[in-house]
Design a protein around this motif. Structure first.
Motif, PDB file in Angstrom:
ATOM      1  N   PRO A 133       0.806  -1.233   0.000  1.00  0.00           N
ATOM      2  CA  PRO A 133       0.000   0.000   0.000  1.00  0.00           C
ATOM      3  C   PRO A 133       0.837   1.281   0.000  1.00  0.00           C
ATOM      4  N   ARG A 134       2.148   1.157  -0.081  1.00  0.00           N
ATOM      5  CA  ARG A 134       2.985   2.361   0.082  1.00  0.00           C
ATOM      6  C   ARG A 134       3.042   3.186  -1.200  1.00  0.00           C
ATOM      7  N   PRO A 135       2.647   4.457  -1.132  1.00  0.00           N
ATOM      8  CA  PRO A 135       2.738   5.301  -2.330  1.00  0.00           C
ATOM      9  C   PRO A 135       4.151   5.362  -2.898  1.00  0.00           C
ATOM     10  N   GLU A 136       5.160   5.164  -2.043  1.00  0.00           N
ATOM     11  CA  GLU A 136       6.550   5.234  -2.502  1.00  0.00           C
ATOM     12  C   GLU A 136       7.127   3.844  -2.804  1.00  0.00           C
ATOM     13  N   ALA A 137       6.286   2.826  -2.868  1.00  0.00           N
ATOM     14  CA  ALA A 137       6.774   1.452  -3.075  1.00  0.00           C
ATOM     15  C   ALA A 137       7.554   1.353  -4.386  1.00  0.00           C
ATOM     16  N   PRO A 138       8.652   0.583  -4.375  1.00  0.00           N
ATOM     17  CA  PRO A 138       9.439   0.436  -5.598  1.00  0.00           C
ATOM     18  C   PRO A 138       8.793  -0.525  -6.599  1.00  0.00           C
ATOM     19  N   TRP A 139       9.271  -0.453  -7.830  1.00  0.00           N
ATOM     20  CA  TRP A 139       8.676  -1.226  -8.923  1.00  0.00           C
ATOM     21  C   TRP A 139       8.675  -2.725  -8.653  1.00  0.00           C
ATOM     22  N   ASP A 140       9.798  -3.279  -8.124  1.00  0.00           N
ATOM     23  CA  ASP A 140       9.821  -4.735  -7.946  1.00  0.00           C
ATOM     24  C   ASP A 140       8.724  -5.189  -6.992  1.00  0.00           C
ATOM     25  N   SER A 141       8.417  -4.373  -5.978  1.00  0.00           N
ATOM     26  CA  SER A 141       7.362  -4.753  -5.028  1.00  0.00           C
ATOM     27  C   SER A 141       5.968  -4.604  -5.643  1.00  0.00           C
ATOM     28  N   VAL A 142       5.692  -3.479  -6.314  1.00  0.00           N
ATOM     29  CA  VAL A 142       4.332  -3.335  -6.882  1.00  0.00           C
ATOM     30  C   VAL A 142       4.121  -4.304  -8.042  1.00  0.00           C
ATOM     31  N   LEU A 143       5.198  -4.633  -8.749  1.00  0.00           N
ATOM     32  CA  LEU A 143       5.059  -5.606  -9.844  1.00  0.00           C
ATOM     33  C   LEU A 143       4.645  -6.967  -9.276  1.00  0.00           C
ATOM     34  N   ALA A 144       5.337  -7.406  -8.222  1.00  0.00           N
ATOM     35  CA  ALA A 144       5.036  -8.730  -7.654  1.00  0.00           C
ATOM     36  C   ALA A 144       3.715  -8.728  -6.882  1.00  0.00           C
TER      37      ALA A 144
END
Ligand code: NAI
Ligand SMILES: O=C1O[C@H](COP(=O)(O)O)[C@@H](O)[C@H](O)[C@H]1O
Length: 246
Positions: A72-83
């Protein structure tokens, strides 16, 4: 009573939903974190949403999926939001179709449309403004987390159009317990109370719809999201208003 699978049940939104709707539905929970406290009283799957076989087991006999699990983090990095957010949401929709689930309510976010706030701010956070987003506008993310939520909404559109799954994407504003964010105009305009959150997802579970994008906020005096689609499509009738906490 609907049989409902709640993914991401151990988080904040899951807590608000279960707190308000404990007895209203026949719940099955899924989270990668093991259950603690009251959650131990529910049927509970400890699994990652990218685990397809675990999802199929968890969806057996389920009518409705409320899909909250994700980063849920607006600043989450791509590898985390992708997975977690894109692969995970794809896996949830795929398993829903394979399992014969009727409806999926997807926790999208205000961040799917965050870049609309590059203009007209801070006026749109104030009661003098009648500017409203209503869900018919194109996604306009301002970060990769928002991109992942727009991708989830598009996955929902695809699974509705090609597999006839009923899908509602709820662009949740800012859920906080007991009172709206303090000294944060934007947060007051986007506030979603715990009570209204539970009611909104109850309506997502009970209402009939095809594919919809709605905003999930309380009936705040300050607002730049229209509540009309959620009222019309779902029968959402929010009770709270951040102005009552000034
Ligand atoms: N809290 C808010 O104001 C808003 C939340 N949302 C969305 O609502 C959803 C829930 O958010 P919160 O409850 O605030 O977050 P949270 O971090 O409190 O809860 C998320 C839950 O999902 C679980 N989870 C995360 N990735 C997982 C995975 N790959 N497999 C299984 N479980 C996983 C976590 O263990 C956690 O219990 C998220 O999708 C978030 O993007 C959207 C807009 C606003
Ligand atoms: O999507 C989300 O939005 C809320 C509100 O965040 P803000 O940056 O727009 O104020 C956030 O609290 C939550 O973690 C996130 O998932």
């Amino acid at each position: 009573m609907a049989r409902v699978l709640l993914t991401g049940a151990a988080g904040r939104v899951g807590t608000a939903i279960l707190g308000g709707l404990d007895d209203a539905h026949d719940w099955r929970l899924l989270d990668r974190d093991p259950p603690t406290g009251e959650l131990t009283e529910y049927e509970y799957f400890v699994a990652d949403i990218t685990d397809e076989s675990a999802l199929l087991a968890a969806m057996e006999g389920i009518d409705v999926v409320v899909h909250l699990a994700g980063d849920p983090r607006p600043e989450a990095p791509w590898d985390s939001v992708l997975a977690n957010n894109i692969d995970g949401t794809h896996a949830v929709f795929e398993a829903a179709v394979e399992s014969g689930v009727e409806k999926v309510a997807f926790a999208s976010s205000n961040h799917a449309v965050g870049a609309y706030e590059l203009e007209r701010t801070p006026q749109i956070y104030r009661t003098v403004s009648d500017y409203r987003l209503d869900g018919s506008e194109l996604p306009r993310p301002k970060n990769l987390y928002g991109v992942s939520k727009a991708a989830g909404e598009t996955l929902g559109r695809y699974y509705h159009d090609m597999y006839d799954l009923s899908v509602v994407c709820v662009r949740i504003g800012n859920l906080t317990k007991d009172h709206p964010p303090i000294d944060y105009e934007r947060g007051q305009a986007m506030w979603l109370s715990y009570r209204d959150c539970a009611h909104l997802f109850d309506r997502c579970i009970r209402a009939d719809y095809d594919y919809e994008v709605v905003y999930g906020i309380s009936d705040n005096d300050r607002k730049y999201y229209s509540l009309q689609p959620a009222r019309d499509v779902l029968g959402y009738d929010p009770q709270d208003n951040s102005a009552d906490h000034d």
